[in-house]
Design an enzyme around this catalytic site. Sequence first.
Site, short mmCIF file in Angstrom:
data_model
loop_
_atom_site.label_atom_id
_atom_site.label_comp_id
_atom_site.label_asym_id
_atom_site.label_seq_id
_atom_site.Cartn_x
_atom_site.Cartn_y
_atom_site.Cartn_z
N THR A 145 -1.41 8.03 2.57
CA THR A 145 -1.91 8.41 3.90
C THR A 145 -1.32 9.76 4.33
OG1 THR A 145 -0.03 7.32 4.93
CG2 THR A 145 -2.01 5.97 4.63
N GLY A 202 0.85 -1.19 0.00
CA GLY A 202 0.00 0.00 0.00
C GLY A 202 0.89 1.23 0.00
N ASP A 245 0.48 12.49 -7.87
CA ASP A 245 0.54 13.93 -7.54
C ASP A 245 -0.76 14.60 -7.97
OD1 ASP A 245 3.06 13.75 -6.44
OD2 ASP A 245 4.12 14.57 -8.18
N GLU A 252 -4.70 7.26 -1.74
CA GLU A 252 -3.76 8.03 -2.57
C GLU A 252 -2.61 8.63 -1.73
OE1 GLU A 252 -5.49 10.13 -5.85
OE2 GLU A 252 -7.30 8.91 -5.73
N GLY A 257 -25.35 17.22 17.73
CA GLY A 257 -25.76 16.31 18.81
C GLY A 257 -26.33 15.01 18.24
N1 COS Z 1 6.99 12.24 -9.23
C1 COS Z 1 7.92 11.72 -10.06
N2 COS Z 1 8.84 10.81 -9.66
C2 COS Z 1 8.79 10.41 -8.38
C3 COS Z 1 7.84 10.89 -7.47
C4 COS Z 1 6.91 11.85 -7.95
N3 COS Z 1 5.97 12.36 -7.13
N4 COS Z 1 8.03 10.31 -6.27
C5 COS Z 1 9.07 9.47 -6.40
N5 COS Z 1 9.52 9.54 -7.68
C6 COS Z 1 10.66 8.81 -8.25
C7 COS Z 1 11.94 9.23 -7.56
O1 COS Z 1 12.50 10.36 -8.18
C8 COS Z 1 12.82 7.99 -7.73
O2 COS Z 1 13.34 8.00 -9.03
P1 COS Z 1 14.71 7.24 -9.41
O3 COS Z 1 14.36 5.82 -9.64
O4 COS Z 1 15.13 7.92 -10.68
O5 COS Z 1 15.65 7.44 -8.28
C9 COS Z 1 11.81 6.87 -7.63
O6 COS Z 1 10.53 7.44 -7.95
C10 COS Z 1 11.74 6.23 -6.26
O7 COS Z 1 11.48 7.23 -5.31
P2 COS Z 1 11.71 7.01 -3.75
O8 COS Z 1 13.08 6.45 -3.53
O9 COS Z 1 11.33 8.26 -3.05
O10 COS Z 1 10.69 5.83 -3.46
P3 COS Z 1 10.26 5.13 -2.10
O11 COS Z 1 10.15 3.69 -2.35
O12 COS Z 1 11.05 5.66 -0.95
O13 COS Z 1 8.73 5.61 -1.96
C11 COS Z 1 6.94 6.98 -1.26
C12 COS Z 1 8.35 6.88 -1.86
C13 COS Z 1 6.81 6.29 0.08
C14 COS Z 1 6.67 8.45 -1.10
C15 COS Z 1 5.96 6.36 -2.29
O14 COS Z 1 6.13 4.97 -2.33
C16 COS Z 1 4.52 6.68 -2.01
O15 COS Z 1 4.02 7.75 -2.36
N6 COS Z 1 3.81 5.74 -1.38
C17 COS Z 1 2.38 5.87 -1.22
C18 COS Z 1 1.70 5.20 -2.35
C19 COS Z 1 0.26 5.55 -2.40
O16 COS Z 1 -0.12 6.70 -2.43
N7 COS Z 1 -0.57 4.50 -2.44
C20 COS Z 1 -1.93 4.65 -2.64
C21 COS Z 1 -2.22 4.10 -4.01
S1 COS Z 1 -3.58 4.72 -4.80
S2 COS Z 1 -5.10 4.36 -3.63
#
Ligand code: COS
Length: 390
Positions: A374, A136, A245, A372, A348
């Site tokens: 937490t 997730g 985003d 999308e 209430g």
């Molecule tokens: N836009 C473009 N690229 C992005 C980005 C964004 N918003 N966020 C991350 N990236 C890219 C990074 O630049 C990185 O690129 P490189 O491979 O070139 O290095 C890559 O993605 C990995 O990024 P990062 O190392 O930050 O990934 P993590 O595994 O640490 O995860 C989080 C980052 C936790 C922020 C991400 O997994 C996330 O948003 N999780 C929540 C997912 C979510 O919203 N789930 C609900 C699904 S829909 S109900």
Amino acid sequence: MSENGHGFTLSDEHKMIQKAARDFAEKEIKPIAAEFDESGDFPKDTINKMGELGFMGIEVPEKYGGAGMDSLAYVLALEEISKADASHGIIMSVNNSLYNYGLLKYGTEYQKETFLIPIASGEKIGAYSLTETVAGSDASGIRGSAVLKDDEYVLNGRKSWVSGGPVADYIVVFMMTDPDQKHRGISAFLIDANQPGIIRDKKEPKLGIRASATSELVFEDYRCPVANRLGEEGEGFKIGMTVLDAGRIGVASQALGIAGAAYEASVAYAKEREAFGKKIGQFQGIAFQLADMKTRLEASRLLVYQAAIAKERHKTTGERYTLEASMAKLFASETATFCANAAVQIHGAMGYSKELPIERYYRDAKITEIYEGTSEIQRLVISRLETGLR
Ligand code: COS
């Protein structure tokens, strides 16, 4: 405060779409919201009408079936729809942000003509499927796989919490093409959900947004032509995050709608309900709650508009708007739960009754802090971007 009540000067075009969405929501959605919340049925007829009005493809150019408007127009319309019913709000948000946006940005001409036009015009329903029971927040941990055989990928795996899963026609789905590459081994695919090899499985029983159908999807040797891969192989995680985003601004607008509905109902009740010989709004215990609700609501609005403007700028400069989107989602969703909670308290026992929509706002608000990304994920994204530390 200006004409639209929020100290913001909107263009005539923006005022027009805001009013069109408000009128439609008041007339067509509000009267049926409780019934669909109760049954959990998908509100097909009103969604079809929203498609006819252009609400299912607001930012998509007219040549691809959309309304050709900007990001601010989108959030203004989405807030009004969500104010009447958060389920309609998320159905609209998924179509516009999680589906259309990715197709427009990463799709080939063939993909746009085949998979975007019917969704942006509202003729068909789009969805986005990343989450699995094992992945997730840790989105790069997905296990669903896509293996290339000749000119087709064979998809296998179980996806969960797919908004629109039971009803969607086309779905952007994320699968592992190379597990050794971790997040760089994820690819995105455009799926026709009415083809063999996909099972719309368990419908998720939910606390709120009950009319927005959500289910698991099971892929069993689903064959996806190479021409339907979205972006390059291994580009899926980046596409998924970029699209999220946009999705987070949609959820923030939905939250703004819920918060506004809860606030307006509370003001009306505070002016009408009497206790101890006074209107309850004359007691500071109520008055101060209303003041806090209004202040958070308007602060959320500024963050949502700021994020929409940054998203619009991105279309020409390519500058990321991740920070603006995450801040808007974080603050607006926490405002929605704050306002809905206060609204129940102010009303209430009537706030707890199904005779009024207040308890529905309370149930619907919570998911905005979860899906999308937490609130914890938004705080992680914001702090990482600001400090550069991780
Ligand atoms: N836009 C473009 N690229 C992005 C980005 C964004 N918003 N966020 C991350 N990236 C890219 C990074 O630049 C990185 O690129 P490189 O491979 O070139 O290095 C890559 O993605 C990995 O990024 P990062 O190392 O930050 O990934 P993590 O595994 O640490 O995860 C989080 C980052 C936790 C922020 C991400 O997994 C996330 O948003 N999780 C929540 C997912 C979510 O919203 N789930 C609900 C699904 S829909 S109900």
